[in-house]
Design a protein around this motif. Structure first.
Motif, PDB file in Angstrom:
ATOM      1  N   GLU A 174       0.764  -1.066   0.017  1.00 44.87           N
ATOM      2  CA  GLU A 174       0.008   0.096  -0.055  1.00 44.87           C
ATOM      3  C   GLU A 174       0.944   1.198   0.069  1.00 44.87           C
ATOM      4  O   GLU A 174       0.510   2.333  -0.745  1.00 44.87           O
ATOM      5  CB  GLU A 174      -0.827   0.048   1.243  1.00 44.87           C
ATOM      6  CG  GLU A 174      -2.229  -1.184   1.005  1.00 44.87           C
ATOM      7  CD  GLU A 174      -2.836  -1.151   2.368  1.00 44.87           C
ATOM      8  OE1 GLU A 174      -2.538  -0.425   3.246  1.00 44.87           O
ATOM      9  OE2 GLU A 174      -3.939  -1.956   2.328  1.00 44.87           O
ATOM     10  N   LYS A 175       1.858   1.002   0.665  1.00 50.77           N
ATOM     11  CA  LYS A 175       2.920   2.373   0.821  1.00 50.77           C
ATOM     12  C   LYS A 175       3.744   2.682  -0.378  1.00 50.77           C
ATOM     13  O   LYS A 175       4.102   3.683  -0.738  1.00 50.77           O
ATOM     14  CB  LYS A 175       3.657   2.184   2.250  1.00 50.77           C
ATOM     15  CG  LYS A 175       4.708   3.423   2.304  1.00 50.77           C
ATOM     16  CD  LYS A 175       3.654   4.602   2.905  1.00 50.77           C
ATOM     17  CE  LYS A 175       4.472   5.957   3.377  1.00 50.77           C
ATOM     18  NZ  LYS A 175       3.784   7.029   3.847  1.00 50.77           N
ATOM     19  N   LEU A 176       3.993   1.490  -1.012  1.00 55.83           N
ATOM     20  CA  LEU A 176       4.880   1.552  -2.280  1.00 55.83           C
ATOM     21  C   LEU A 176       4.109   1.716  -3.560  1.00 55.83           C
ATOM     22  O   LEU A 176       4.673   2.077  -4.508  1.00 55.83           O
ATOM     23  CB  LEU A 176       5.650   0.365  -2.487  1.00 55.83           C
ATOM     24  CG  LEU A 176       6.703  -0.145  -1.285  1.00 55.83           C
ATOM     25  CD1 LEU A 176       7.441  -1.455  -1.612  1.00 55.83           C
ATOM     26  CD2 LEU A 176       7.563   1.050  -1.046  1.00 55.83           C
ATOM     27  N   ASP A 177       2.843   1.641  -3.526  1.00 58.95           N
ATOM     28  CA  ASP A 177       1.852   1.809  -4.379  1.00 58.95           C
ATOM     29  C   ASP A 177       2.154   3.119  -5.325  1.00 58.95           C
ATOM     30  O   ASP A 177       2.149   3.992  -4.600  1.00 58.95           O
ATOM     31  CB  ASP A 177       0.480   1.698  -4.224  1.00 58.95           C
ATOM     32  CG  ASP A 177      -0.573   1.505  -5.374  1.00 58.95           C
ATOM     33  OD1 ASP A 177      -0.105   0.905  -6.606  1.00 58.95           O
ATOM     34  OD2 ASP A 177      -1.511   1.928  -5.371  1.00 58.95           O
ATOM     35  N   GLY A 178       2.629   3.086  -6.524  1.00 62.78           N
ATOM     36  CA  GLY A 178       2.788   4.206  -7.393  1.00 62.78           C
ATOM     37  C   GLY A 178       4.014   5.047  -6.958  1.00 62.78           C
ATOM     38  O   GLY A 178       4.324   5.922  -7.430  1.00 62.78           O
ATOM     39  N   LEU A 179       4.856   4.377  -5.915  1.00 61.95           N
ATOM     40  CA  LEU A 179       6.051   5.085  -5.380  1.00 61.95           C
ATOM     41  C   LEU A 179       7.091   4.508  -6.450  1.00 61.95           C
ATOM     42  O   LEU A 179       7.217   3.417  -6.509  1.00 61.95           O
ATOM     43  CB  LEU A 179       6.589   4.844  -4.073  1.00 61.95           C
ATOM     44  CG  LEU A 179       7.633   5.462  -3.340  1.00 61.95           C
ATOM     45  CD1 LEU A 179       7.187   6.739  -3.221  1.00 61.95           C
ATOM     46  CD2 LEU A 179       7.818   4.526  -2.044  1.00 61.95           C
ATOM     47  N   ASP A 180       8.180   5.660  -6.847  1.00 63.93           N
ATOM     48  CA  ASP A 180       9.334   5.198  -7.589  1.00 63.93           C
ATOM     49  C   ASP A 180      10.407   5.177  -6.641  1.00 63.93           C
ATOM     50  O   ASP A 180      10.861   6.428  -5.888  1.00 63.93           O
ATOM     51  CB  ASP A 180       9.480   6.353  -8.562  1.00 63.93           C
ATOM     52  CG  ASP A 180      10.928   6.297  -9.724  1.00 63.93           C
ATOM     53  OD1 ASP A 180      11.164   4.971  -9.456  1.00 63.93           O
ATOM     54  OD2 ASP A 180      11.224   7.125  -9.938  1.00 63.93           O
ATOM     55  N   TYR A 181      10.934   3.998  -6.394  1.00 63.89           N
ATOM     56  CA  TYR A 181      12.043   3.911  -5.299  1.00 63.89           C
ATOM     57  C   TYR A 181      13.049   3.071  -5.990  1.00 63.89           C
ATOM     58  O   TYR A 181      12.606   2.172  -7.006  1.00 63.89           O
ATOM     59  CB  TYR A 181      11.492   3.361  -4.171  1.00 63.89           C
ATOM     60  CG  TYR A 181      11.166   1.959  -4.282  1.00 63.89           C
ATOM     61  CD1 TYR A 181      12.054   0.752  -3.696  1.00 63.89           C
ATOM     62  CD2 TYR A 181       9.711   1.429  -4.422  1.00 63.89           C
ATOM     63  CE1 TYR A 181      11.435  -0.630  -3.934  1.00 63.89           C
ATOM     64  CE2 TYR A 181       9.502   0.095  -4.639  1.00 63.89           C
ATOM     65  CZ  TYR A 181      10.233  -0.729  -4.379  1.00 63.89           C
ATOM     66  OH  TYR A 181       9.719  -2.118  -4.444  1.00 63.89           O
ATOM     67  N   GLU A 182      14.285   3.063  -5.517  1.00 65.59           N
ATOM     68  CA  GLU A 182      15.284   2.159  -6.206  1.00 65.59           C
ATOM     69  C   GLU A 182      15.678   0.976  -5.354  1.00 65.59           C
ATOM     70  O   GLU A 182      16.043  -0.071  -5.926  1.00 65.59           O
ATOM     71  CB  GLU A 182      16.747   2.962  -6.334  1.00 65.59           C
ATOM     72  CG  GLU A 182      16.482   4.311  -7.293  1.00 65.59           C
ATOM     73  CD  GLU A 182      17.498   5.129  -7.240  1.00 65.59           C
ATOM     74  OE1 GLU A 182      18.583   4.802  -7.435  1.00 65.59           O
ATOM     75  OE2 GLU A 182      17.185   6.454  -6.867  1.00 65.59           O
TER      76      GLU A 182
END
Length: 347
Positions: A174-182
Motif C-alpha cells: 500500500e505504501k509502495l503503490d505508485g512510488l518510484d524507489y530504487e
C-alpha cells in the motif's frame, strides 16, 4: 477453565522527561537478557555509565516523537488491543515488559475477571532473548510468586504464519503503490552476535556466517533471531515480487562495542546514498508498533543520514500498528488456541 489473553509489548517511559526515561532505561537495560553480562558488570555499565549520560539525550529523542495522547507505542498497542477485544469472546489485557503497565498488572486484570487460563502473546514476530524470551521468563516468575492458580500458554514466534506474511506484505504494498524507489531496506532491531549463539539449541551448529540462516529445516532456527529476520525478508520479497538486488536486510540500534548483527542499518543507508541511490524505502518488520526506534532513529536520523550523502527521497513504511488485518492475525492465533483447548476439554 475461563480463558484470557495477555498481549505484551516492549514498554515506554511514563513521560519524555529525563527522570522518567532514566527510570525506564534502568529497568530495561538491567534485564539480564537485554545486557547479558554478570550482574556486577551490568550494574557498572548501566548504573555507573549509561544512566549518567544517556537519559537526557534519550529524553530529547522521545520528546520528538511523543504524541498528545502519550507514548506512540502505548497508544498504538491500546488501539490494537481494543480491536482484538471486539473480535474475541475472551478478556484481552495489555501489558508491557518494562514500565508502569507491568505484566503483573496485566495478569491481575485477567485474574480479577475470573480467568484461570491465560495465553500470552509477545508482540514480536521473531524470537529473541531480549524480546520473547524475557517476557516468557518474567511471566513464569510472576505466576510462581503471585498467580499459582494460573495456567499459562506461551506463543512462539509468528514470522512464518501465512496471515502475518499477508498483512505485512499488504502494508508495504500500500505504501509502495505508485512510488518510484530504487531500493527497500528491511531493517530489524539488532542484537549482539553472542545472543544468537546463546539461543542456539544445537550447541554450536550456528556458524554466524549468514549461510546457515538459509538452510531450511535446521533445529536451531526455532530460536534463531537472525534466521527468522532473514526469512521474513525473503518471504515478503516473494509476495511483493521484488527483484534481486532491489532489497536487503539490515540491523539497527546497536549498543556498546561488542559485535552485533550486520550489516548495520545506518551504515547501509550512508553507503547506498554515497553509491548513488537517490530513492530509498525502509520497513521495520521486527516492530509491530511504531516507537522511538522507528519514528526517531529511522524516520528522522535515517533520513538525515540519507540526505547528507546525496539521497533525495526516503520513504518510511509504518509498522503494522492497529491495522485491521494485523488485529485479525492475533484473533486467528487466539481462536486456534481456544479451539484446541475446547477440543481437549471435551474429551
Amino acid at each position: 477453565m475461563s480463558k484470557g489473553i495477555l498481549l505484551v509489548n516492549l514498554g515506554s517511559p511514563d513521560s519524555p522527561s529525563p527522570k522518567d526515561v532514566k527510570k525506564y532505561l534502568d529497568e530495561f537495560l538491567m534485564d539480564e537478557r537485554v545486557i547479558d553480562l554478570p550482574l556486577w558488570a551490568r550494574t557498572l555499565l548501566v548504573r555507573g555509565i549509561i544512566l549518567n549520560t544517556r537519559p537526557k539525550a534519550s529524553a530529547k529523542a522521545y520528546q520528538k516523537i511523543w504524541w498528545e495522547e502519550g507514548s506512540p507505542l502505548i497508544v498504538l498497542s491500546e488501539r490494537l488491543q481494543e480491536k482484538v477485544q471486539k473480535k474475541v469472546d475472551y478478556p484481552v489485557a495489555l501489558a508491557m515488559r518494562y514500565g508502569s503497565m507491568s505484566i503483573k498488572k496485566g495478569l491481575q486484570e485477567l485474574v480479577d475477571k475470573g480467568c484461570t487460563e491465560v495465553k500470552t502473546i509477545p508482540l514480536y514476530p521473531q524470537f529473541a532473548m531480549a524480546t520473547t524470551e524475557t517476557i516468557d521468563v518474567k511471566v513464569d516468575e510472576l505466576v510462581a510468586e503471585h498467580f499459582p492458580q494460573l495456567k499459562i500458554t506461551t506463543t512462539p514466534a509468528f514470522y512464518h504464519r501465512e496471515d502475518y506474511k499477508e498483512a505485512l506484505a499488504q502494508s508495504i504494498a500500500e505504501k509502495l503503490d505508485g512510488l518510484d524507489y530504487e531500493h527497500i531496506l528491511f531493517s530489524y532491531h539488532g542484537v549482539p552476535e553472542r545472543h544468537i549463539r546463546k539461543s542456539d539449541i544445537t550447541n554450536g551448529n550456528c556458524k554466524m556466517n549468514g549461510k546457515c540462516c538459509f538452510k531450511m529445516g535446521s533445529k536451531q532456527h526455532e530460536f534463531c533471531y537472525r534466521h527468522q529476520c532473514e526469512i521474513t525478508t525473503v518471504n515478503i520479497a516473494k509476495k511483493l515480487k521484488l527483484k534481486n538486488g532491489t532489497y536487503s536486510t539490515t540491523f539497527q540500534s546497536r549498543l556498546g562495542f561488542d559485535p552485533w548483527l550486520k550489516p548495520y542499518t545506518d551504515r547501509t543507508i550512508e553507503r547506498m546514498g554515497k553509491e548513488g541511490v537517490k530513492k530509498m524505502a525502509i520497513v521495520t518488520p521486527a516492530f509491530v508498533s511504531d516507537c522511538l526506534e522507528t519514528l526517531e532513529e529511522i524516520a528522522m536520523e535515517g533520513e538525515e543520514i540519507f540526505h547528507e550523502v546525496g539521497g533525495k527521497e526516503f520513504t518510511v513504511i509504518p509498522c503494522l500498528n492497529d491495522r485491521d488485518d494485523f488485529a485479525q492475525v492475533l484473533t486467528n492465533m487466539i481462536e486456534e488456541w481456544a479451539t484446541i483447548k475446547n477440543t481437549i476439554a471435551s474429551h
